[in-house]
Design an enzyme around this catalytic site. Structure first.
Site, mmCIF file in Angstrom:
data_model
loop_
_atom_site.group_PDB
_atom_site.id
_atom_site.type_symbol
_atom_site.label_atom_id
_atom_site.label_comp_id
_atom_site.label_asym_id
_atom_site.label_seq_id
_atom_site.Cartn_x
_atom_site.Cartn_y
_atom_site.Cartn_z
ATOM 1 N N LYS A 83 0.856 -1.199 0.000
ATOM 2 C CA LYS A 83 0.000 0.000 0.000
ATOM 3 C C LYS A 83 0.886 1.242 0.000
ATOM 4 O O LYS A 83 1.770 1.377 0.859
ATOM 5 C CB LYS A 83 -0.874 -0.047 1.255
ATOM 6 C CG LYS A 83 -2.166 0.727 1.184
ATOM 7 C CD LYS A 83 -2.955 0.438 2.464
ATOM 8 C CE LYS A 83 -4.287 1.114 2.490
ATOM 9 N NZ LYS A 83 -4.901 1.018 3.823
HETATM 10 C C1 E4P Z 1 -8.291 2.095 3.761
HETATM 11 O O1 E4P Z 1 -7.525 1.283 3.296
HETATM 12 C C2 E4P Z 1 -8.098 2.769 5.047
HETATM 13 O O2 E4P Z 1 -7.427 1.855 5.892
HETATM 14 C C3 E4P Z 1 -9.375 3.125 5.763
HETATM 15 O O3 E4P Z 1 -10.511 2.744 5.014
HETATM 16 C C4 E4P Z 1 -9.437 4.498 6.309
HETATM 17 O O4 E4P Z 1 -10.672 4.678 6.973
HETATM 18 P P1 E4P Z 1 -10.951 5.890 7.982
HETATM 19 O O5 E4P Z 1 -11.102 7.138 7.180
HETATM 20 O O6 E4P Z 1 -12.211 5.519 8.677
HETATM 21 O O7 E4P Z 1 -9.743 5.960 8.885
#
Ligand code: E4P
Length: 217
Positions: A83
């Protein structure tokens, strides 16, 4: 529609995985912090449990260091998706990883323009953050719809991984638009099973059943 679980909580992932609800997992530095676990140990445990892609995020901000970190994360297991953030350095690292056959999840996407660049850099997944757009009074699902249209116009194979999912409605909207994947916290997936009329109907059935005086033996 595929479900990824947005969590590094092994017990919560296992509960859903045992029900066949888990097609993959996404983690991020905040979720690793919340788990209280070492990133390599917890990611390996998740990868051993789940057969689909497990996203593990680099924390460097410069491409060369991102590539070093990403290759280290990729060594944890075969099903790692590296990622990277949607920055110019992140796109550079994405291209390098994709050219070597690694799956890449490009995260922190907040515009269709960013999503086009991620597709061109060979991302396997683009992660538009719906909830964080809603937080600033923009409609996150509009972004998912725009990316769907653009990717379909040009046959981009990058999968739309709707992220920052905060509610059951987010999941439904993404499914209607045609997002390939939603990544949601375990609580949102479990909330999808709830409906007040289900609860009311069940209460009624149980009350009537008690009045019959019968037992199923
Ligand atoms: C995606 O890969 C992120 O880990 C996640 O969806 C972020 O979510 P949040 O905005 O609730 O922290």
């Amino acid at each position: 529609m595929k479900f990824f679980i947005d969590s590094a909580d092994v017990a919560a992932i296992r509960e859903l995985n045992d029900l066949g609800m888990v097609d993959g997992v996404t983690t991020n530095p905040s979720l690793i912090l919340k788990s209280g676990r070492d990133i390599v140990e917890v990611t390996k445990e998740i990868c051993d449990m789940v057969s689909g892609p497990v996203s593990a995020e680099v924390v460097a901000t410069e491409a060369k260091e991102m590539i070093r970190e990403g290759l280290k994360l990729a060594r944890i297991a075969k099903n790692i998706a590296i990622k990277v953030p949607l920055t110019w350095d992140g796109l550079t690292a994405c291209k390098a990883f994709a050219s070597e056959g690694h799956k890449v999840n490009v995260t922190l996407c907040f515009s269709a323009a960013q999503a086009i660049l991620a597709a061109k850099a060979g991302a396997s997944f683009i992660s538009p953050f719906i909830g964080r757009l809603d937080d600033i009074h923009l409609d996150g699902t509009d972004l998912i719809a725009d990316i769907r249209t653009i990717y379909d116009n040009y046959g981009y194979r990058t999968e739309i991984l709707a992220a920052s999912i905060r509610s059951v409605n987010h999941v439904i909207e993404c499914a209607k638009i045609g997002a390939d994947v939603v990544t949601a916290p375990p609580a949102v997936i479990k909330a999808m099973a709830s409906h007040p009329l289900t609860d009311r109907g069940l209460d009624q059935f149980l009350a009537d059943w008690a009045r019959t005086g019968q037992k199923i033996v």
